[in-house]
Every structure is written in C-alpha cells, then in structure tokens.
Design a protein around this motif. Structure first.
Motif, PDB file in Angstrom:
ATOM      1  N   TRP A 138       2.486   1.693  -3.667  1.00  0.00           N
ATOM      2  CA  TRP A 138       1.632   1.730  -4.857  1.00  0.00           C
ATOM      3  C   TRP A 138       1.769   3.035  -5.646  1.00  0.00           C
ATOM      4  N   PHE A 148      -1.931  -4.960  -2.951  1.00  0.00           N
ATOM      5  CA  PHE A 148      -2.929  -5.062  -4.022  1.00  0.00           C
ATOM      6  C   PHE A 148      -2.294  -5.796  -5.182  1.00  0.00           C
ATOM      7  N   TYR A 155      -7.398  -7.597  -3.331  1.00  0.00           N
ATOM      8  CA  TYR A 155      -6.737  -7.095  -2.122  1.00  0.00           C
ATOM      9  C   TYR A 155      -6.140  -8.272  -1.358  1.00  0.00           C
ATOM     10  N   LEU A 157      -7.805   0.585  -1.126  1.00  0.00           N
ATOM     11  CA  LEU A 157      -6.403   0.393  -0.754  1.00  0.00           C
ATOM     12  C   LEU A 157      -6.101   1.143   0.542  1.00  0.00           C
ATOM     13  N   THR A 185       0.811  -1.216   0.000  1.00  0.00           N
ATOM     14  CA  THR A 185       0.000   0.000   0.000  1.00  0.00           C
ATOM     15  C   THR A 185       0.847   1.270   0.000  1.00  0.00           C
ATOM     16  N   SER A 186       1.984   1.254   0.682  1.00  0.00           N
ATOM     17  CA  SER A 186       2.815   2.454   0.754  1.00  0.00           C
ATOM     18  C   SER A 186       3.660   2.665  -0.499  1.00  0.00           C
TER      19      SER A 186
END
Length: 311
Positions: free
Chosen positions: A65, A293, A175, A77, A62-63
């Motif tokens: 993406w 993701f 996810y 997300l 997530t960080s």
C-alpha cells in the motif's frame, strides 16, 4: 457521493476469476494509472455484456500500500493475522494485488482476465489464479449452503463499506481478507449425514439448525457478529474452486473494519477456551492467507493522475 467498487456488495454470480499478483518494478506511478484503467475494463465489459452481470474488485496488499499510495493509510490496515493452534492454522502468504472478476458467463470472466493481465503484465508476476464457480444452489463443495449469514439489502453496504464516520479519508473502501482452503472431500464424504450435520451445525438440505449442533459446530464458530450481537459484520464473497485433483473454497471476506475477520478466525482456530474449535477445520485447511484494502472508485481514479512527487 463516494462510489465503492461494485464487486464488494454484489449479489452472487455463476463464475469468478481471482488473480493474485506481485509487483516486480518500482514504477508506482504507472501502476496507479493502470489500476484506474482496470476499472475502465470492468466498466466496458459491464456495459457491453450487461446480461452477464460483470463486477470486479481491485485490492492492494498491506505491504504494498505505502509503495503505490504513499501518504494516508487506512486506519485499520494491518497484515493478515497469522494464527496456529495444534494442527489448525491460518498461514500468511502476502501478495501485492488482488483482482476479483465475477460474471454469469465464464467466457466473459476469461476475457476480462486476459485484458487485465495484458495491461499489467510488464509490472507484475502472476502468483496464483483461481477459477471459482457457483456450486448447485450456492453451496460449498461439502454440500452445505455457503455464506448464509451474509447481510441483505442495504445492510450489505453498511457491513462491507467504510462510512464517512468510520474513516473519512477512505470512505467507500473495504478491508479484504483472502484465503484459499483445500478440502479433504474423500474423508468428509466418509461421514454419515448425521455426523456432517454435527460438524456444520445445520441440516444439509434446508440449512435449519441441527439437533446435532454443538459449541464446536462450524455455524457457531465461524460467525462474524460480536458476542451477544445478531448482525453480521462480514460480507463473504468467496466461491468454490476445483478440478478432479483438488477442490476447495476461495474465501473472500469484505468488511468496513478489519476486526470482525480476526475475531471470526480466532473463534475458529482457538475456539472458546474449552476445546471447542471449528470442527470443519478437521476436513479443510487454509493454504494461503493475505490482507488487502479495496479503495473506492473515486480514490483509485483521483490517485491515478497524481505524480509520485505530489503524493
């Protein structure tokens, strides 16, 4: 038609190689291109060794993406849901990339992993590698069947893969929430069979509802369906891991929504508000946790050809 990554809905395999990676340079354009080439590696081994049932998953943290795919962001997300209650916790250990390699041959898993690491080596550092295996007839190392509530048939795709109605920009994606659990099997094996079935809520041999089942049993608390609903909302693709020193489960949960995993984790750690948390957590503890993701194959390949200026 948008193609999801094959490892998301794949049937269980005998072996797995899980790679957790952090990106160490700023060349996002090169990383995008090489992630598409990782798909080519999966496809090559799938075609060359079809009997091994090779599947793979590429998932982006997530960080990271927005760095590798600037622009559109999947609707749900979000960082891993860090939770703690008394001595039960779900710690957060963010990671940029997660690669899942599965096959029915251990040597093929190893060969795929070597090629993937050779391709990505100058861009990443290896944070953790876990080798998973099928234990007995699909059981966790506690002796009870794993993921018996997984959806079956065509329902697997409905549960695990984003539809056009859910998020048209990321149709075919999924996810992922990944945790590494470490089991205290010495303490677990000191229990009687009856005590174990009370903790798990099912019979060990046949996976039937146990007369010992309670509101704190694992099968009651670790469900992904919504209250009053019977349909599962998670596709569990984890596998046991271990050696003679430590053992556990690498939990991989795939879903068309990020909400079911958070709902399940809250049910396990916080319980029902009456002190009924997941008793299995007295014998296992999560040591890592990260949210990812996994975009569709189409998305990864289309983004690979775009320059940084055009994204």
């Amino acid at each position: 038609m948008t193609q999801s990554q094959k490892g998301i809905c794949a049937e269980p395999n005998l072996h797995a190689q899980y790679l957790m990676l952090n990106v160490v340079d700023d060349d996002s354009e090169a990383v995008r291109a090489k992630l598409a080439r990782v798909l080519d590696i999966f496809e090559h081994f799938e075609n060359e060794h079809y009997e091994a049932m090779v599947t793979g998953v590429i998932a982006v943290g997530t960080s990271y993406w927005a760095d590798v795919y600037p622009g559109l962001i999947p609707v749900e997300l979000a960082p891993f849901p860090d939770m703690q209650c008394e001595d039960r916790s779900a710690p957060t250990t963010p990671c940029d990339l997660f690669i899942q390699i599965r096959a029915d041959r251990l040597d093929i898993c190893h060969a795929v992993g070597i090629e993937v690491m050779d391709l990505l080596r100058i861009h990443v550092e290896l944070v953790e590698q876990i080798r998973g295996f099928r234990y007995l007839d699909g059981r966790d190392l506690n002796g009870f069947l794993y993921a018996t509530d997984n959806p079956r048939g065509m329902t697997r795709r409905k549960v695990a893969v984003i539809s056009e109605d859910d998020d048209p920009d990321f149709q075919g994606g999924s996810y992922l929430h990944v945790q590494r659990y470490r089991h205290d099997l010495r303490r677990w094996n000191s229990l009687s069979e009856r005590q174990k079935e009370q903790v798990m809520g099912t019979t060990q041999q046949h996976n039937l509802p146990s007369v010992e089942q309670s509101a704190s049993s694992h099968c009651v608390r670790a469900v992904s369906s919504t209250a009053g609903g019977d349909e599962p909302r998670l596709m569990k693709q984890g596998m046991p891991y271990g050696d003679m020193a430590s053992q556990g489960l690498l939990s991989v949960c795939c879903s068309a929504s990020a909400r079911p995993f958070k709902h399940m984790l809250q049910s396990q750690i916080y319980g029902n508000g009456e002190g009924d948390y997941d008793r299995w957590l007295d014998f296992t503890s999560a040591e890592t946790g990260a949210a990812f993701f996994a975009p569709s194959v189409n998305f990864i390949k289309s983004q690979a050809t775009l320059s940084t200026d055009s994204t």
